[in-house]
Design a protein around this motif. Structure first.
Motif, PDB file in Angstrom:
ATOM      1  N   TYR A  13       0.841  -1.191   0.000  1.00 11.45           N
ATOM      2  CA  TYR A  13       0.000   0.000   0.000  1.00 11.45           C
ATOM      3  C   TYR A  13       0.879   1.245   0.000  1.00 11.45           C
ATOM      4  CZ  TYR A  13      -4.224  -2.644   1.102  1.00 11.45           C
ATOM      5  OH  TYR A  13      -5.285  -3.501   1.061  1.00 11.45           O
ATOM      6  N   GLY A  14       0.390   2.303  -0.607  1.00  9.46           N
ATOM      7  CA  GLY A  14       1.070   3.587  -0.604  1.00  9.46           C
ATOM      8  C   GLY A  14       0.105   4.664  -0.146  1.00  9.46           C
ATOM      9  N   LEU A  15       0.640   5.831   0.145  1.00  7.79           N
ATOM     10  CA  LEU A  15      -0.199   6.937   0.603  1.00  7.79           C
ATOM     11  C   LEU A  15      -0.938   7.542  -0.583  1.00  7.79           C
ATOM     12  CD1 LEU A  15      -1.036   8.634   3.022  1.00  7.79           C
ATOM     13  CD2 LEU A  15       0.825  10.193   2.451  1.00  7.79           C
ATOM     14  N   THR A  16      -2.249   7.570  -0.498  1.00  7.13           N
ATOM     15  CA  THR A  16      -3.099   8.119  -1.548  1.00  7.13           C
ATOM     16  C   THR A  16      -3.768   9.382  -1.030  1.00  7.13           C
ATOM     17  OG1 THR A  16      -3.535   5.934  -2.456  1.00  7.13           O
ATOM     18  CG2 THR A  16      -5.092   7.669  -3.024  1.00  7.13           C
ATOM     19  N   THR A  17      -3.670  10.444  -1.800  1.00  4.41           N
ATOM     20  CA  THR A  17      -4.340  11.698  -1.476  1.00  4.41           C
ATOM     21  C   THR A  17      -5.345  11.987  -2.585  1.00  4.41           C
ATOM     22  OG1 THR A  17      -2.342  12.514  -0.407  1.00  4.41           O
ATOM     23  CG2 THR A  17      -4.024  14.141  -0.975  1.00  4.41           C
ATOM     24  N   ALA A  18      -6.587  12.202  -2.202  1.00  2.47           N
ATOM     25  CA  ALA A  18      -7.642  12.503  -3.172  1.00  2.47           C
ATOM     26  C   ALA A  18      -8.194  13.897  -2.888  1.00  2.47           C
ATOM     27  CB  ALA A  18      -8.765  11.480  -3.082  1.00  2.47           C
ATOM     28  N   GLU A  19      -8.216  14.720  -3.932  1.00  6.91           N
ATOM     29  CA  GLU A  19      -8.830  16.039  -3.847  1.00  6.91           C
ATOM     30  C   GLU A  19     -10.183  15.932  -4.545  1.00  6.91           C
ATOM     31  OE1 GLU A  19      -6.847  20.098  -4.714  1.00  6.91           O
ATOM     32  OE2 GLU A  19      -7.957  19.521  -6.518  1.00  6.91           O
ATOM     33  N   ILE A  20     -11.237  16.004  -3.765  1.00  5.87           N
ATOM     34  CA  ILE A  20     -12.588  15.790  -4.274  1.00  5.87           C
ATOM     35  C   ILE A  20     -13.290  17.145  -4.415  1.00  5.87           C
ATOM     36  CG2 ILE A  20     -14.808  14.689  -3.796  1.00  5.87           C
ATOM     37  CD1 ILE A  20     -13.142  12.671  -2.055  1.00  5.87           C
ATOM     38  N   SER A  21     -13.685  17.458  -5.636  1.00  4.23           N
ATOM     39  CA  SER A  21     -14.452  18.676  -5.901  1.00  4.23           C
ATOM     40  C   SER A  21     -15.927  18.283  -5.957  1.00  4.23           C
ATOM     41  CB  SER A  21     -14.046  19.300  -7.234  1.00  4.23           C
ATOM     42  OG  SER A  21     -12.679  19.624  -7.231  1.00  4.23           O
ATOM     43  N   LEU A  33     -14.059  21.959  -2.048  1.00  5.35           N
ATOM     44  CA  LEU A  33     -13.024  20.937  -2.065  1.00  5.35           C
ATOM     45  C   LEU A  33     -12.991  20.170  -0.754  1.00  5.35           C
ATOM     46  CD1 LEU A  33      -9.980  22.796  -3.657  1.00  5.35           C
ATOM     47  CD2 LEU A  33     -11.485  21.145  -4.724  1.00  5.35           C
ATOM     48  N   PHE A  34     -12.701  18.884  -0.869  1.00  7.45           N
ATOM     49  CA  PHE A  34     -12.512  18.013   0.279  1.00  7.45           C
ATOM     50  C   PHE A  34     -11.260  17.193  -0.007  1.00  7.45           C
ATOM     51  CE2 PHE A  34     -13.253  13.879   2.364  1.00  7.45           C
ATOM     52  CZ  PHE A  34     -13.386  14.311   3.670  1.00  7.45           C
ATOM     53  N   VAL A  35     -10.278  17.213   0.897  1.00  5.34           N
ATOM     54  CA  VAL A  35      -9.042  16.457   0.709  1.00  5.34           C
ATOM     55  C   VAL A  35      -9.062  15.275   1.674  1.00  5.34           C
ATOM     56  CG1 VAL A  35      -6.532  16.537   0.818  1.00  5.34           C
ATOM     57  CG2 VAL A  35      -7.794  18.503  -0.034  1.00  5.34           C
ATOM     58  N   TRP A  36      -8.762  14.099   1.133  1.00  7.42           N
ATOM     59  CA  TRP A  36      -8.855  12.849   1.898  1.00  7.42           C
ATOM     60  C   TRP A  36      -7.594  12.039   1.672  1.00  7.42           C
ATOM     61  CZ3 TRP A  36     -10.040   7.601   0.299  1.00  7.42           C
ATOM     62  CH2 TRP A  36     -10.496   6.787   1.327  1.00  7.42           C
ATOM     63  N   GLN A  37      -7.003  11.494   2.746  1.00  5.98           N
ATOM     64  CA  GLN A  37      -5.803  10.675   2.638  1.00  5.98           C
ATOM     65  C   GLN A  37      -6.026   9.329   3.308  1.00  5.98           C
ATOM     66  OE1 GLN A  37      -2.516  12.896   4.352  1.00  5.98           O
ATOM     67  NE2 GLN A  37      -1.698  13.220   2.310  1.00  5.98           N
ATOM     68  N   THR A  38      -5.474   8.302   2.672  1.00  6.67           N
ATOM     69  CA  THR A  38      -5.511   6.955   3.224  1.00  6.67           C
ATOM     70  C   THR A  38      -4.438   6.125   2.531  1.00  6.67           C
ATOM     71  OG1 THR A  38      -6.958   5.108   3.785  1.00  6.67           O
ATOM     72  CG2 THR A  38      -7.188   6.031   1.584  1.00  6.67           C
ATOM     73  N   SER A  65     -15.450  16.355  -9.573  1.00  5.44           N
ATOM     74  CA  SER A  65     -14.242  15.714 -10.078  1.00  5.44           C
ATOM     75  C   SER A  65     -13.398  15.216  -8.900  1.00  5.44           C
ATOM     76  CB  SER A  65     -13.421  16.685 -10.926  1.00  5.44           C
ATOM     77  OG  SER A  65     -13.022  17.793 -10.148  1.00  5.44           O
ATOM     78  N   VAL A  66     -12.478  14.307  -9.216  1.00  4.39           N
ATOM     79  CA  VAL A  66     -11.577  13.743  -8.207  1.00  4.39           C
ATOM     80  C   VAL A  66     -10.174  13.705  -8.804  1.00  4.39           C
ATOM     81  CG1 VAL A  66     -11.037  11.733  -6.778  1.00  4.39           C
ATOM     82  CG2 VAL A  66     -13.422  12.313  -7.242  1.00  4.39           C
TER      83      VAL A  66
END
Length: 89
Positions: A13-21, A33-38, A65-66
Motif C-alpha cells: 500500500y502507498g499513501l493516496t491523497t484525493a482532492e474531491i471537488s 473541495l474536500f481532501v482525503w488521505q488513506t 471531479s476527483v
C-alpha cells in the motif's frame, strides 16, 4: 508493537491523497473541495473506490471531479555503482 500503517505499507500500500471537488444541490454554482488521505493500492484504488461509492450513496453533495496522487513510502533504496576504490587511512 508494529503500527498498522507500517504493516500495510509492507503489503504494497502507498499513501493516496484525493482532492474531491463537489457541489451541494442547493448551490450548484459553488464548487467546494474536500481532501482525503488513506493507504491504498494503485492503480485499482479499492479503498478510494469504496469511499466514493459511500459518498454517492450517503452524502447529498454531488461529485464534480476527483484528483488522485499516490506515492509508495517504502521503496527500494536508490544506489549507483562507483567505478573505483576509495582508501581511507
Amino acid at each position: 508493537m508494529t503500527s498498522r500503517d507500517f504493516i500495510v505499507q509492507l503489503q504494497g500500500y502507498g499513501l493516496t491523497t484525493a482532492e474531491i471537488s463537489y457541489y451541494m444541490p442547493d448551490h450548484p454554482r459553488l464548487i467546494q473541495l474536500f481532501v482525503w488521505q488513506t493507504y491504498d493500492v494503485a492503480p485499482q484504488f479499492p479503498v478510494l473506490r469504496d469511499f466514493l461509492d459511500h459518498w454517492r450513496r450517503e452524502i447529498e453533495a454531488a461529485l464534480h471531479s476527483v484528483r488522485v496522487a499516490h506515492n509508495h513510502l517504502i521503496a527500494p533504496a536508490e544506489w549507483r555503482a562507483v567505478d573505483g576504490v576509495i582508501t581511507i587511512n
